[in-house]
Design a protein around this motif. Structure first.
Motif, PDB file in Angstrom:
ATOM      1  N   LEU A   1       0.809  -1.214   0.000  1.00  0.00           N
ATOM      2  CA  LEU A   1       0.000   0.000   0.000  1.00  0.00           C
ATOM      3  C   LEU A   1       0.842   1.264   0.000  1.00  0.00           C
ATOM      4  N   GLN A   2       2.130   1.144  -0.198  1.00  0.00           N
ATOM      5  CA  GLN A   2       3.005   2.315  -0.197  1.00  0.00           C
ATOM      6  C   GLN A   2       3.315   2.708  -1.638  1.00  0.00           C
ATOM      7  N   PRO A   3       2.988   3.936  -2.024  1.00  0.00           N
ATOM      8  CA  PRO A   3       3.286   4.364  -3.401  1.00  0.00           C
ATOM      9  C   PRO A   3       4.755   4.205  -3.774  1.00  0.00           C
ATOM     10  N   ALA A   4       5.647   4.366  -2.797  1.00  0.00           N
ATOM     11  CA  ALA A   4       7.071   4.239  -3.102  1.00  0.00           C
ATOM     12  C   ALA A   4       7.451   2.817  -3.502  1.00  0.00           C
ATOM     13  N   ARG A   5       6.644   1.826  -3.140  1.00  0.00           N
ATOM     14  CA  ARG A   5       6.957   0.431  -3.456  1.00  0.00           C
ATOM     15  C   ARG A   5       6.377  -0.013  -4.792  1.00  0.00           C
ATOM     16  N   LEU A   6       5.594   0.830  -5.454  1.00  0.00           N
ATOM     17  CA  LEU A   6       4.986   0.443  -6.722  1.00  0.00           C
ATOM     18  C   LEU A   6       6.054   0.098  -7.756  1.00  0.00           C
ATOM     19  N   GLY A   7       5.776  -0.933  -8.538  1.00  0.00           N
ATOM     20  CA  GLY A   7       6.677  -1.273  -9.622  1.00  0.00           C
ATOM     21  C   GLY A   7       6.523  -0.303 -10.785  1.00  0.00           C
ATOM     22  N   ARG A   8       7.618   0.175 -11.288  1.00  0.00           N
ATOM     23  CA  ARG A   8       7.620   1.103 -12.418  1.00  0.00           C
ATOM     24  C   ARG A   8       8.584   0.573 -13.475  1.00  0.00           C
ATOM     25  N   VAL A   9       8.109   0.543 -14.718  1.00  0.00           N
ATOM     26  CA  VAL A   9       8.896   0.011 -15.830  1.00  0.00           C
ATOM     27  C   VAL A   9       9.312   1.173 -16.725  1.00  0.00           C
ATOM     28  N   ALA A  10      10.554   1.133 -17.186  1.00  0.00           N
ATOM     29  CA  ALA A  10      11.083   2.191 -18.041  1.00  0.00           C
ATOM     30  C   ALA A  10      10.386   2.188 -19.404  1.00  0.00           C
ATOM     31  N   ALA A  11      10.509   3.304 -20.114  1.00  0.00           N
ATOM     32  CA  ALA A  11       9.745   3.511 -21.339  1.00  0.00           C
ATOM     33  C   ALA A  11      10.063   2.476 -22.416  1.00  0.00           C
ATOM     34  N   PHE A  12      11.322   2.081 -22.543  1.00  0.00           N
ATOM     35  CA  PHE A  12      11.700   1.181 -23.631  1.00  0.00           C
ATOM     36  C   PHE A  12      12.135  -0.197 -23.127  1.00  0.00           C
ATOM     37  N   ALA A  13      11.746  -0.548 -21.921  1.00  0.00           N
ATOM     38  CA  ALA A  13      12.140  -1.853 -21.386  1.00  0.00           C
ATOM     39  C   ALA A  13      11.524  -2.991 -22.184  1.00  0.00           C
ATOM     40  N   TRP A  14      10.357  -2.770 -22.810  1.00  0.00           N
ATOM     41  CA  TRP A  14       9.696  -3.843 -23.566  1.00  0.00           C
ATOM     42  C   TRP A  14      10.529  -4.301 -24.756  1.00  0.00           C
ATOM     43  N   LYS A  15      11.421  -3.452 -25.254  1.00  0.00           N
ATOM     44  CA  LYS A  15      12.211  -3.819 -26.428  1.00  0.00           C
ATOM     45  C   LYS A  15      13.224  -4.922 -26.118  1.00  0.00           C
ATOM     46  N   THR A  16      13.619  -5.052 -24.879  1.00  0.00           N
ATOM     47  CA  THR A  16      14.593  -6.085 -24.493  1.00  0.00           C
ATOM     48  C   THR A  16      13.991  -7.116 -23.545  1.00  0.00           C
ATOM     49  N   SER A  17      12.714  -6.990 -23.240  1.00  0.00           N
ATOM     50  CA  SER A  17      12.078  -7.907 -22.304  1.00  0.00           C
ATOM     51  C   SER A  17      11.847  -9.265 -22.958  1.00  0.00           C
ATOM     52  N   ALA A  18      12.006 -10.321 -22.152  1.00  0.00           N
ATOM     53  CA  ALA A  18      11.746 -11.672 -22.653  1.00  0.00           C
ATOM     54  C   ALA A  18      10.248 -11.934 -22.762  1.00  0.00           C
ATOM     55  N   ARG A  19       9.438 -11.162 -22.049  1.00  0.00           N
ATOM     56  CA  ARG A  19       7.982 -11.308 -22.092  1.00  0.00           C
ATOM     57  C   ARG A  19       7.375 -10.030 -22.662  1.00  0.00           C
ATOM     58  N   ILE A  20       6.454 -10.203 -23.602  1.00  0.00           N
ATOM     59  CA  ILE A  20       5.725  -9.072 -24.156  1.00  0.00           C
ATOM     60  C   ILE A  20       4.285  -9.209 -23.705  1.00  0.00           C
ATOM     61  N   ASP A  21       3.991  -8.634 -22.549  1.00  0.00           N
ATOM     62  CA  ASP A  21       2.641  -8.642 -21.995  1.00  0.00           C
ATOM     63  C   ASP A  21       2.511  -7.418 -21.104  1.00  0.00           C
ATOM     64  N   PHE A  22       1.527  -7.428 -20.213  1.00  0.00           N
ATOM     65  CA  PHE A  22       1.304  -6.248 -19.381  1.00  0.00           C
ATOM     66  C   PHE A  22       2.490  -5.955 -18.457  1.00  0.00           C
ATOM     67  N   SER A  23       3.291  -6.956 -18.136  1.00  0.00           N
ATOM     68  CA  SER A  23       4.447  -6.720 -17.272  1.00  0.00           C
ATOM     69  C   SER A  23       5.494  -5.846 -17.953  1.00  0.00           C
ATOM     70  N   ALA A  24       5.448  -5.732 -19.277  1.00  0.00           N
ATOM     71  CA  ALA A  24       6.414  -4.912 -20.009  1.00  0.00           C
ATOM     72  C   ALA A  24       5.880  -3.511 -20.300  1.00  0.00           C
ATOM     73  N   TRP A  25       4.651  -3.216 -19.883  1.00  0.00           N
ATOM     74  CA  TRP A  25       4.107  -1.875 -20.107  1.00  0.00           C
ATOM     75  C   TRP A  25       4.883  -0.857 -19.274  1.00  0.00           C
ATOM     76  N   PRO A  26       5.256   0.274 -19.862  1.00  0.00           N
ATOM     77  CA  PRO A  26       5.919   1.318 -19.067  1.00  0.00           C
ATOM     78  C   PRO A  26       4.916   2.093 -18.226  1.00  0.00           C
ATOM     79  N   THR A  27       5.407   2.751 -17.211  1.00  0.00           N
ATOM     80  CA  THR A  27       4.573   3.632 -16.394  1.00  0.00           C
ATOM     81  C   THR A  27       4.363   4.944 -17.146  1.00  0.00           C
ATOM     82  N   ARG A  28       3.095   5.316 -17.335  1.00  0.00           N
ATOM     83  CA  ARG A  28       2.781   6.511 -18.105  1.00  0.00           C
ATOM     84  C   ARG A  28       1.704   7.327 -17.404  1.00  0.00           C
ATOM     85  N   GLY A  29       1.489   8.548 -17.902  1.00  0.00           N
ATOM     86  CA  GLY A  29       0.452   9.415 -17.376  1.00  0.00           C
ATOM     87  C   GLY A  29       1.003  10.642 -16.682  1.00  0.00           C
TER      88      GLY A  29
END
Length: 640
Positions: free
Chosen positions: A264-292
């Protein structure tokens, strides 16, 4: 002081050190001793208690008394030039930390190190070291899998830079029964010793967060009420069977739990970098970057997490069938946080579910939506619904989606219109077919990514449903004219699977048939809607006669729920219908997929044929039972 340096070398090699010199060593090397205790203590204590316990053990390492004699600190065992005061304190801290890490046993008096620290004492705050990166988290997980002696061996080698012989002597002095086994297990945890100097393991540089203020107020009021109850009802305790039974080990509602609090701590939220999906072994929601534009709004994220964990009576909560609507199981991944039309929206992903929190701009209303997305592949994770307003829907697209076009399924030869997106991937509003009653049109989106073009449509849920065509086990994207023509007849049947947790819908033309009396050719379709949860699939059999409009829906001649028909478990279809020719004559028509070798009807219309197509004369309202045979002679019945 840098923890990667070797232990301090100040005192003469054979000098005896008294308590005052030990105190001087403690003051000088206090951060190093606290870090050592923090690393050896078990992570199961929670970061708050672990940090306070590490400080307590370091402060209690001083010998009692101020003079020599019994309180005199012995010289170091090796004449290696190291500060004997520091070596002595290190041994006492190590012994106490191992006692705290030892499994609890049922004894009359537990060891002092196994009890919560009396000092230092913190009220109203949660203290924990700064968060590190992925490497520090991986090391923390590896250390948590080691025993206390193995962790101590790892820390002595990595933080203190002791050789194996010195580590063994230090472990024996601390009371470890099998130091060689502990050293061997520590060697299996890798050698990323430089990470031990990270801020992740520095209990002297702490972050402070408030405890649950609402819970604290409730507990204060509950304590006052309990005191009054004790005064009024204290006499009940003297009765033979007086008092009410307790709840055993159960804690009060929202009891403190380290994992739950971290989630429940915002500081513990997982955040993914903008282009991490390009080198990720999985292409699914886990590779989505944090946006907004509100991804850094800590207050908003804290509200969203709190509502997720404890939704109030005024929060509108919805979940697709088979989706648990409980609190987060750990710190989730932040996908999006931003303003969408008249609402503020936050999207989370926890590996099983996508969770959408939305609140009005004035904060007067809030909603919480859950959707199951486990097992999503690249195509299934192309988009999420981020907002709905006045019958329109906006999508948040994956970073790998190149283009998005809008197509009306009821006009298979119509053109597609490009759909604009913001820099964060939020689309312009598009009319949702979920709100249509007349089915005059049915909007679908063509999303082009690295794997091709995928057709999706909104069925009233967080995840759009993917539309495909083809036989079970080999479905393909809707790209050809024949596939689009087939879906033009099927689109208006999609409300039958709306809000059902649908992942994909396949429309399969399994047979064509020449009608009796030269009435033209007909087509048989089987439409199957698969769900994210695996169960609860819905199957429709359609019969298409010639001469209708290109968008005329087929006649539904059979339907089934939770059936394997037309799926990978049972990749075949068999259906029949009572049909009237233009000349006014009635027939029982039937068709099967390629696996069917013969058909037969019984009842008020009887007949049989070798092959997978059947036409038997009948009377109006005739009741007939249809069956077929496979190549191996297995009897199959029609879809009902």
């Amino acid at each position: 002081m840098q923890p990667q340096d070797v232990a301090p070398r100040h005192a003469p090699r054979s000098a005896s050190v008294d308590a005052e010199q030990a105190e001087a060593a403690l003051v000088e090397h206090y951060p190093r001793l606290v870090r050592l205790a923090y690393l050896v203590l078990p992570p199961s204590l929670g970061r708050h208690r672990r940090a306070l316990t590490a400080h307590s053990l370091a402060q209690r390492s001083l010998p009692r008394g101020r003079g020599a004699g019994d309180d005199c600190v012995p010289p170091p065992r090796r004449a290696d030039g190291r500060d004997p005061g520091y070596v002595y304190l290190r041994g006492r801290v190590l012994t106490a930390a191992l006692e705290a890490a030892a499994p609890r046993r049922w004894t009359a008096w537990p060891k002092r190190a196994q009890l919560p620290p009396v000092l230092p004492l913190v009220w109203g705050l949660r203290l924990f070291p700064r968060c590190g990166g992925a490497d520090e988290l991986a090391l923390e997980q590896r250390l948590s899998g080691l025993s206390g002696p193995a962790r101590a061996a790892y820390v002595l080698r990595g933080l203190e830079r002791l050789d194996d012989g010195e580590v063994l002597r230090a472990l024996r002095a601390a009371g470890v029964a099998d130091p060689k086994a502990a050293l061997a297990r520590a060697a299996g945890a890798g050698a990323q010793f430089e990470l031990l100097a990270s801020a992740e393991f520095d209990p002297c540089a702490l972050q402070a967060r408030p405890t649950d203020l609402v819970r604290r107020r409730r507990r204060t009021r509950a304590a006052l009420a309990a005191t009054a109850a004790v005064v009024v009802c204290g006499a009940l305790l003297a009765l033979p069977d007086g008092g009410l039974g307790g709840d055993g080990a159960a804690g009060p509602s929202y009891a403190r739990n380290a994992v739950s609090e971290q989630a429940l701590q915002p500081a513990r939220l997982g955040r993914v970098a903008a282009f991490a999906w390009k080198t990720s072994a999985r292409i699914d929601f886990s590779a989505w970057p944090t946006r907004g534009d509100r991804a850094g709004d800590t207050a908003l994220l804290r509200r969203a997490l709190a509502v997720w964990a404890r939704p109030g009576d005024t929060v509108q909560v919805s979940a697709t069938p088979g989706t648990p609507a409980g609190p987060p199981m750990g710190a989730p991944q932040l996908l999006y946080a931003g303003t969408v039309d008249d609402a503020v929206v936050v999207l989370f992903y926890d590996g099983l579910r996508v969770v959408r929190y939305a609140e009005s701009k004035d904060g007067a209303a809030a909603a919480l939506d859950f959707a199951r997305v486990d097992g999503a592949d690249e195509a299934a994770s192309d988009a999420l619904v981020v907002g709905r307003t006045d019958g329109n829907v906006r999508y948040l697209t994956a970073p790998w989606v190149r283009n998005v076009d809008v197509r009306d399924l009821l006009t298979p030869k119509g053109v597609t219109l490009p759909l604009r997106r913001t820099a964060d991937g939020v689309t312009d509003p598009v009319r949702s077919p979920d709100t249509s009653r007349s089915c005059a049109s049915w909007n679908a989106l063509t999303m082009q990514d690295g794997a091709g073009k995928h057709l999706v449509t909104d069925l009233g849920e967080l995840t759009p449903a993917r539309l495909v065509s083809g036989p079970p086990g080999r479905p393909h994207d809707v790209t050809g004219a024949a596939d689009r023509a087939s879906w033009a007849h099927t689109a208006c049947l999609l409300p039958a699977v709306r809000s059902h947790g649908v992942r994909a819908v396949n429309s399969w033309q399994f047979a064509t048939q020449q009608l009796p009396e030269a009435n033209g050719g007909a087509a048989w379709l089987c439409t199957r809607a698969e769900t994210w949860r695996g169960t609860g699939s819905r199957v429709l059999a359609e019969f298409l006669t010639p001469g209708g409009k290109p968008s005329a829906p087929g006649a539904v001649v059979a339907r089934a729920e939770d059936s394997p028909a037309c799926g990978t478990r049972q990749p075949r279809a068999l259906a029949g219908v009572l049909w009237k020719s233009r000349g006014g004559h009635w027939y029982v028509l039937a068709a099967g997929s390629r696996q069917i070798t013969s058909l037969a009807t019984t009842g008020e219309a009887t007949g049989s044929t070798v092959g997978r197509l059947l036409a038997v004369p009948a009377k109006q309202g005739a009741q007939a039972q249809l069956s077929g045979r496979l190549v191996d002679g297995t009897r199959v019945t029609s879809l009902r």
